[in-house]
Design a protein around this motif. Structure first.
Motif, mmCIF file in Angstrom:
data_model
loop_
_atom_site.group_PDB
_atom_site.id
_atom_site.type_symbol
_atom_site.label_atom_id
_atom_site.label_comp_id
_atom_site.label_asym_id
_atom_site.label_seq_id
_atom_site.Cartn_x
_atom_site.Cartn_y
_atom_site.Cartn_z
ATOM 1 N N GLU A 1 0.856 -1.191 0.000
ATOM 2 C CA GLU A 1 0.000 0.000 0.000
ATOM 3 C C GLU A 1 0.888 1.236 0.000
ATOM 4 O O GLU A 1 1.851 1.314 0.757
ATOM 5 N N VAL A 2 0.561 2.187 -0.845
ATOM 6 C CA VAL A 2 1.270 3.457 -0.887
ATOM 7 C C VAL A 2 0.277 4.549 -0.501
ATOM 8 O O VAL A 2 -0.817 4.618 -1.050
ATOM 9 N N VAL A 3 0.675 5.359 0.470
ATOM 10 C CA VAL A 3 -0.180 6.454 0.919
ATOM 11 C C VAL A 3 0.566 7.768 0.718
ATOM 12 O O VAL A 3 1.782 7.830 0.851
ATOM 13 N N THR A 4 -0.180 8.782 0.377
ATOM 14 C CA THR A 4 0.398 10.107 0.151
ATOM 15 C C THR A 4 0.201 10.969 1.396
ATOM 16 O O THR A 4 -0.533 10.599 2.326
ATOM 17 N N THR A 5 0.813 12.116 1.373
ATOM 18 C CA THR A 5 0.626 13.069 2.466
ATOM 19 C C THR A 5 -0.848 13.429 2.595
ATOM 20 O O THR A 5 -1.389 13.459 3.705
ATOM 21 N N ALA A 6 -1.516 13.650 1.473
ATOM 22 C CA ALA A 6 -2.951 13.981 1.516
ATOM 23 C C ALA A 6 -3.756 12.851 2.157
ATOM 24 O O ALA A 6 -4.667 13.109 2.959
ATOM 25 N N ASP A 7 -3.432 11.603 1.823
ATOM 26 C CA ASP A 7 -4.127 10.454 2.427
ATOM 27 C C ASP A 7 -3.972 10.457 3.946
ATOM 28 O O ASP A 7 -4.936 10.229 4.689
ATOM 29 N N LEU A 8 -2.755 10.697 4.406
ATOM 30 C CA LEU A 8 -2.487 10.645 5.844
ATOM 31 C C LEU A 8 -3.100 11.830 6.587
ATOM 32 O O LEU A 8 -3.572 11.684 7.712
ATOM 33 N N LEU A 9 -3.115 12.993 5.950
ATOM 34 C CA LEU A 9 -3.781 14.138 6.570
ATOM 35 C C LEU A 9 -5.270 13.870 6.741
ATOM 36 O O LEU A 9 -5.862 14.231 7.751
ATOM 37 N N LEU A 10 -5.858 13.209 5.755
ATOM 38 C CA LEU A 10 -7.274 12.850 5.852
ATOM 39 C C LEU A 10 -7.494 11.861 7.002
ATOM 40 O O LEU A 10 -8.450 11.996 7.770
ATOM 41 N N ARG A 11 -6.595 10.899 7.144
ATOM 42 C CA ARG A 11 -6.691 9.953 8.279
ATOM 43 C C ARG A 11 -6.627 10.680 9.603
ATOM 44 O O ARG A 11 -7.328 10.323 10.544
ATOM 45 N N LEU A 12 -5.764 11.677 9.695
ATOM 46 C CA LEU A 12 -5.653 12.435 10.936
ATOM 47 C C LEU A 12 -6.949 13.172 11.251
ATOM 48 O O LEU A 12 -7.360 13.250 12.405
ATOM 49 N N LEU A 13 -7.606 13.705 10.209
ATOM 50 C CA LEU A 13 -8.877 14.403 10.406
ATOM 51 C C LEU A 13 -9.976 13.450 10.868
ATOM 52 O O LEU A 13 -10.851 13.829 11.634
ATOM 53 N N GLU A 14 -9.906 12.221 10.374
ATOM 54 C CA GLU A 14 -10.935 11.235 10.689
ATOM 55 C C GLU A 14 -10.693 10.506 11.997
ATOM 56 O O GLU A 14 -11.565 9.818 12.501
ATOM 57 N N ALA A 15 -9.490 10.647 12.564
ATOM 58 C CA ALA A 15 -9.141 9.932 13.792
ATOM 59 C C ALA A 15 -9.971 10.466 14.950
ATOM 60 O O ALA A 15 -10.222 11.671 15.050
ATOM 61 N N PRO A 16 -10.390 9.565 15.821
ATOM 62 C CA PRO A 16 -11.195 10.007 16.980
ATOM 63 C C PRO A 16 -10.412 10.839 17.960
ATOM 64 O O PRO A 16 -9.261 10.822 18.060
#
Length: 138
Positions: A123-138
């Motif tokens: 799996e390859v994730v970009t900075t944008a992907d990880l920023l979105l994960r941070l926003l979605e994290a509880p």
């Protein structure tokens, strides 16, 4: 428990330039690993970074040292070197260690490098992907 990622040089350079990659690096949500050779690649860019930032190389190097990146030696990925070389060696030989590390340790790769596109083995994730994960994290 943090998510383990193999981090590419371009993300570290972005962080040193003050980009949003810093949010990911210092979020505490990820354990970031990088082959020693990838970290050496970043160090080669420090003079350019220092000039771009208007800071001394020593200051930029200190900022680099403070990034919480786990430097991984070849024994952490050498068993997957040949496979990684087959998958990405023709695109960018400098990416072989990073891909080998991700394959060996079952890490996702954090990169904005298009050379990793189409590699289904990881799996390859970009900075944008990880920023979105941070926003979605509880």
């Amino acid at each position: 428990m943090p998510t383990h990622l193999a981090v590419d040089a371009n993300c570290l350079i972005s962080a040193l330039l003050g980009g949003r990659a810093r949010e990911i690096i210092f979020s505490g949500q990820f354990a970031l690993h990088s082959p020693q050779s990838t970290l050496f690649e970043v160090v080669k860019h420090l003079p350019w970074l220092a000039k771009k930032l208007g800071e001394s190389e020593a200051v930029v190097f200190r900022k680099f040292e403070l990034l919480p990146i786990i430097a991984r030696q070849p024994d952490a990925y050498l068993a997957q070197w040949q496979r990684a070389e087959q998958l990405i060696g023709m695109r960018d030989p400098l990416d072989i260690p990073l891909l080998a590390l991700a394959l060996m340790q079952s890490y996702s790769i954090w990169s904005n490098d298009r050379d990793f596109e189409g590699i289904e083995d990881v799996e390859v994730v970009t900075t944008a992907d990880l920023l979105l994960r941070l926003l979605e994290a509880p």
